[in-house]
Design a protein around this motif. Structure first.
Motif, short mmCIF file in Angstrom:
data_model
loop_
_atom_site.label_atom_id
_atom_site.label_comp_id
_atom_site.label_asym_id
_atom_site.label_seq_id
_atom_site.Cartn_x
_atom_site.Cartn_y
_atom_site.Cartn_z
N ALA A 378 0.84 -1.20 0.00
CA ALA A 378 0.00 0.00 0.00
C ALA A 378 0.88 1.25 0.00
CB ALA A 378 -0.91 0.01 1.22
N GLY A 379 0.46 2.24 -0.76
CA GLY A 379 1.21 3.49 -0.84
C GLY A 379 2.29 3.46 -1.90
N GLY A 380 2.39 2.33 -2.64
CA GLY A 380 3.33 2.26 -3.75
C GLY A 380 4.71 1.75 -3.40
N GLU A 381 4.86 1.15 -2.20
CA GLU A 381 6.16 0.60 -1.81
C GLU A 381 6.42 -0.67 -2.63
OE1 GLU A 381 8.43 -1.32 2.06
OE2 GLU A 381 6.51 -0.29 2.31
N LYS A 382 7.51 -0.62 -3.43
CA LYS A 382 7.81 -1.73 -4.31
C LYS A 382 8.42 -2.88 -3.52
CE LYS A 382 9.55 -0.83 -8.33
NZ LYS A 382 10.51 -0.48 -9.42
N VAL A 383 7.93 -4.09 -3.81
CA VAL A 383 8.46 -5.30 -3.19
C VAL A 383 9.52 -5.92 -4.09
CG1 VAL A 383 7.93 -7.62 -2.35
CG2 VAL A 383 6.35 -5.74 -1.91
N ASN A 384 9.15 -6.07 -5.40
CA ASN A 384 10.09 -6.64 -6.37
C ASN A 384 9.50 -6.53 -7.77
OD1 ASN A 384 12.39 -7.85 -7.38
ND2 ASN A 384 12.28 -9.64 -6.03
N CYS A 385 10.38 -6.64 -8.77
CA CYS A 385 9.94 -6.67 -10.17
C CYS A 385 10.61 -7.86 -10.86
CB CYS A 385 10.33 -5.38 -10.89
SG CYS A 385 9.37 -3.94 -10.39
N TRP A 386 9.92 -8.43 -11.87
CA TRP A 386 10.45 -9.61 -12.58
C TRP A 386 10.12 -9.51 -14.07
CZ3 TRP A 386 6.99 -9.73 -8.48
CH2 TRP A 386 7.51 -10.14 -7.24
N ALA A 387 10.92 -10.18 -14.86
CA ALA A 387 10.64 -10.31 -16.30
C ALA A 387 9.59 -11.40 -16.50
CB ALA A 387 11.92 -10.65 -17.06
N VAL A 388 8.57 -11.12 -17.31
CA VAL A 388 7.50 -12.09 -17.61
C VAL A 388 7.21 -12.07 -19.11
CG1 VAL A 388 6.41 -11.94 -15.34
CG2 VAL A 388 5.74 -10.33 -17.14
N THR A 389 6.42 -12.99 -19.56
CA THR A 389 5.97 -13.02 -20.96
C THR A 389 4.46 -12.99 -20.97
OG1 THR A 389 7.91 -14.26 -21.68
CG2 THR A 389 5.98 -14.31 -23.13
N THR A 390 3.89 -12.01 -21.69
CA THR A 390 2.43 -11.86 -21.74
C THR A 390 1.89 -12.43 -23.05
OG1 THR A 390 2.59 -9.66 -22.72
CG2 THR A 390 2.59 -9.79 -20.31
N GLY A 391 0.63 -12.07 -23.36
CA GLY A 391 -0.05 -12.65 -24.51
C GLY A 391 0.46 -12.18 -25.85
N GLN A 392 0.42 -13.10 -26.81
CA GLN A 392 0.83 -12.82 -28.18
C GLN A 392 -0.25 -12.01 -28.90
OE1 GLN A 392 1.52 -16.42 -30.34
NE2 GLN A 392 2.13 -15.43 -32.23
N ASN A 393 0.19 -11.14 -29.79
CA ASN A 393 -0.76 -10.34 -30.58
C ASN A 393 -1.30 -11.20 -31.71
OD1 ASN A 393 -2.26 -8.35 -31.71
ND2 ASN A 393 -0.54 -7.14 -32.48
N ASN A 394 -2.30 -12.05 -31.40
CA ASN A 394 -2.77 -13.03 -32.38
C ASN A 394 -4.22 -13.38 -32.08
OD1 ASN A 394 -2.76 -14.80 -34.50
ND2 ASN A 394 -1.34 -16.28 -33.60
N VAL A 395 -4.85 -14.10 -33.03
CA VAL A 395 -6.20 -14.61 -32.82
C VAL A 395 -6.19 -16.10 -33.16
CG1 VAL A 395 -8.62 -14.53 -33.53
CG2 VAL A 395 -7.31 -12.40 -33.34
N ILE A 396 -6.59 -16.95 -32.22
CA ILE A 396 -6.63 -18.40 -32.44
C ILE A 396 -8.06 -18.88 -32.22
CG2 ILE A 396 -5.78 -20.64 -31.68
CD1 ILE A 396 -3.22 -19.31 -30.81
N ASN A 397 -8.59 -19.59 -33.25
CA ASN A 397 -9.97 -20.09 -33.17
C ASN A 397 -10.96 -18.98 -32.82
OD1 ASN A 397 -8.93 -22.63 -33.71
ND2 ASN A 397 -8.92 -23.26 -31.56
N GLY A 398 -10.72 -17.78 -33.38
CA GLY A 398 -11.63 -16.66 -33.17
C GLY A 398 -11.48 -15.97 -31.85
N VAL A 399 -10.48 -16.36 -31.04
CA VAL A 399 -10.29 -15.74 -29.71
C VAL A 399 -8.94 -15.04 -29.69
CG1 VAL A 399 -10.12 -16.16 -27.23
CG2 VAL A 399 -11.70 -17.53 -28.63
N SER A 400 -8.95 -13.79 -29.22
CA SER A 400 -7.70 -13.02 -29.13
C SER A 400 -6.79 -13.60 -28.05
CB SER A 400 -8.01 -11.56 -28.82
OG SER A 400 -6.80 -10.85 -28.57
N THR A 401 -5.48 -13.63 -28.34
CA THR A 401 -4.51 -14.12 -27.35
C THR A 401 -3.79 -12.97 -26.64
OG1 THR A 401 -2.80 -14.30 -29.06
CG2 THR A 401 -4.15 -16.27 -28.64
#
Length: 501
Positions: A378-401
């Motif tokens: 609370a108040g913006g105190e940072k605990v930690n940051c990590w590198a992640v991988t999010t969703g691909q800019n694509n559409v599969i079977n009519g659903v956005s990824t």
């Protein structure tokens, strides 16, 4: 003496001349029918086999059978009933008729035919013993066609018998008249067709119809009606505490039905009570007795805090099916019914309302542009940051990824405690376009109704960077085993998750 001898010579000469004429006649008629031979009553003497065949074809094409069934007439062509005329056989029989019966009989038949041909007599009745007469038409019956024909007749004319019935009309018993059935006797059809064809002038076939007597007729119902009236006159009284219910006789009558039963080898109608109809009546009167249960209302906040909004109270209900059974037992025994309505406790249930409230004592921020995830107090105190991988800019079977953008709450957790790797435990998640799910996924923290979550991705060797644009997830936040484990235990349900570019 001379006169007698001369007369004898004259007679002998005349006989010789006649005999010579007969032999010449026989020779000329080798391939023709003798006079006096008839087909369908028509003279065919002097006709060749071909000519006779044409006559038979013409005659048989005009044949129609009139089937009389229970006063109704059906006109059909012979072939419709499976009757197939053998015209060639019949024509050949007409040609050889009277020619293969021994010398003496053949001579007499030829002589009689010659006399008839020359017109020496007005009528051929005197020659009946010598003329060929009416040639019967050769035919065969196709049993399969005839069977289908008789089956069609049966479907059209058969009437199922129906027993007399009884129904309650108010407090009176109404009689439903019996129906006498009708059934074509199919076994006799072929025999009657045979007889009709043999008699070329008779083309009417009367099909026998058997009357089917019902097992129960109106006169059989008197005893049943008397029994029903006795049943509905038995007094019935229901009560519960200070409440009393007295069914009217018309109500009791409406519970009565009549079943067919075998009694001493004979069908009879027996009045019985319909337990369902009776139970419905008791259910109706029980509404003034029943007390509905009050359910407990509980609110679960963020999957942990339990708040009781309302305490439950058990209810009461009449066991109307049991009451109906007890009533029928007494009525069948012929004794009055004075029954306290049986009841049972209706247990209250618990209604759970799950709510999710944002707990801003902690929150998670995911930057899609930089492919980073940070945890804050609370108040913006940072605990930690990590590198992640999010969703691909694509559409599969009519659903956005793509990973959805917005502020969400963690609402569900699953797959804790498994070891890293595809066989390390965890849960399975969809993996389109493949129909086989991806399994062994540990520490799943779900934050959207669609199933987007922060979870481990054992199949990735690196995270972060811009490769998410061509090798991203299906919308989830992929992290290492240890990072996903940390978020799972650090962020309780209700923790906000903010995603943005």
């Amino acid at each position: 003496m001379v006169v007698v001898r001369t007369f004898t010579l004259v007679i002998f000469a005349a006989c010789s001349i006649f005999a010579s004429g007969v032999y010449a006649y026989k020779d000329n008629f080798r391939e023709k029918a003798y006079f006096g031979t008839k087909i369908f009553g028509e003279e065919v003497g002097g006709k060749t086999e071909k000519e006779i065949k044409e006559i038979i074809i013409k005659k048989t094409s005009e044949v129609r059978f009139n089937f009389l069934i229970d006063g109704q007439e059906i006109i059909v062509r012979p072939e419709e009933a499976g009757i197939l005329f053998k015209t060639e056989n019949s024509a050949r029989v007409a040609i050889i008729e009277g020619k293969n019966e021994g010398w003496y009989k053949s001579f007499l038949k030829a002589g009689a035919s010659l006399i008839l041909k020359t017109g020496q007599v007005v009528s051929a009745e005197s020659f009946d013993d010598y003329l060929s007469g009416n040639i019967p038409i050769d035919y065969e019956i196709d049993d399969e066609i005839l069977t289908n024909f008789t089956q069609n007749l049966s479907e059209r004319f058969n009437v199922e018998s129906q027993n007399a019935g009884l129904v309650m009309n108010g407090t009176e018993v109404q009689v439903i008249p019996a129906i006498f059935g009708k059934k074509i006797i199919t076994e006799s059809v072929k025999k009657q067709i045979d007889e009709a064809i043999k008699n070329s002038k008779a083309t009417t076939v009367k099909i026998s119809v058997e009357e089917i007597h019902p097992d129960i007729v109106e006169s059989d119902t008197k005893e049943t009606i008397d029994s029903a009236k006795k049943l509905i006159s038995i007094p019935i009284k229901y009560h519960y505490k200070d409440k009393y219910f007295l069914p009217e006789q018309k109500n009791v009558a409406s519970w009565v039905v009549f079943n067919e039963q075998d009694v001493d080898g004979k069908k009879k109608l027996i009045p019985v009570f319909d337990s369902e109809k009776m139970a419905q009546f008791i259910f109706g009167i029980s509404q003034s007795i029943n007390i509905p249960a009050v359910n407990t209302k509980v609110t679960i906040k963020n999957g942990a805090e339990r708040i009781v909004e309302r305490e439950g109270v058990d209810g009461l209900a009449v066991d109307y099916k049991k009451a109906a059974g007890l009533t029928i037992d007494k009525l069948n025994a012929g004794v009055p019914v004075d029954l306290e309505l049986p009841t049972y406790v209706v247990k209250s249930k618990t209604q759970v309302n799950n709510i999710f409230v944002a707990d801003w004592s902690k929150y998670i921020e995911i930057n899609i542009s930089t492919q980073t995830m940070c945890a804050y107090l609370a108040g913006g105190e940072k605990v930690n940051c990590w590198a992640v991988t999010t969703g691909q800019n694509n559409v599969i079977n009519g659903v956005s990824t793509k990973t959805p953008v917005g502020t969400f709450l963690i609402t569900r957790k699953s797959g804790a405690g498994g070891a890293p790797g595809s066989s390390g435990g965890g849960v399975c998640m969809p993996n389109p376009p493949s129909t086989t799910p991806l399994c062994g996924i540990n520490y799943v923290s779900t934050f959207t109704p669609q199933g987007h979550a922060i979870h481990e991705a054992w199949w990735r060797s690196s995270f972060g960077g811009q490769d998410y644009k061509w090798n991203g997830s299906h919308g989830c936040i992929n992290a290492t085993y240890s990072i996903a484990q940390f978020i799972y235990y650090w962020a309780p349900i209700g923790t906000p998750v903010i995603t943005h570019y």
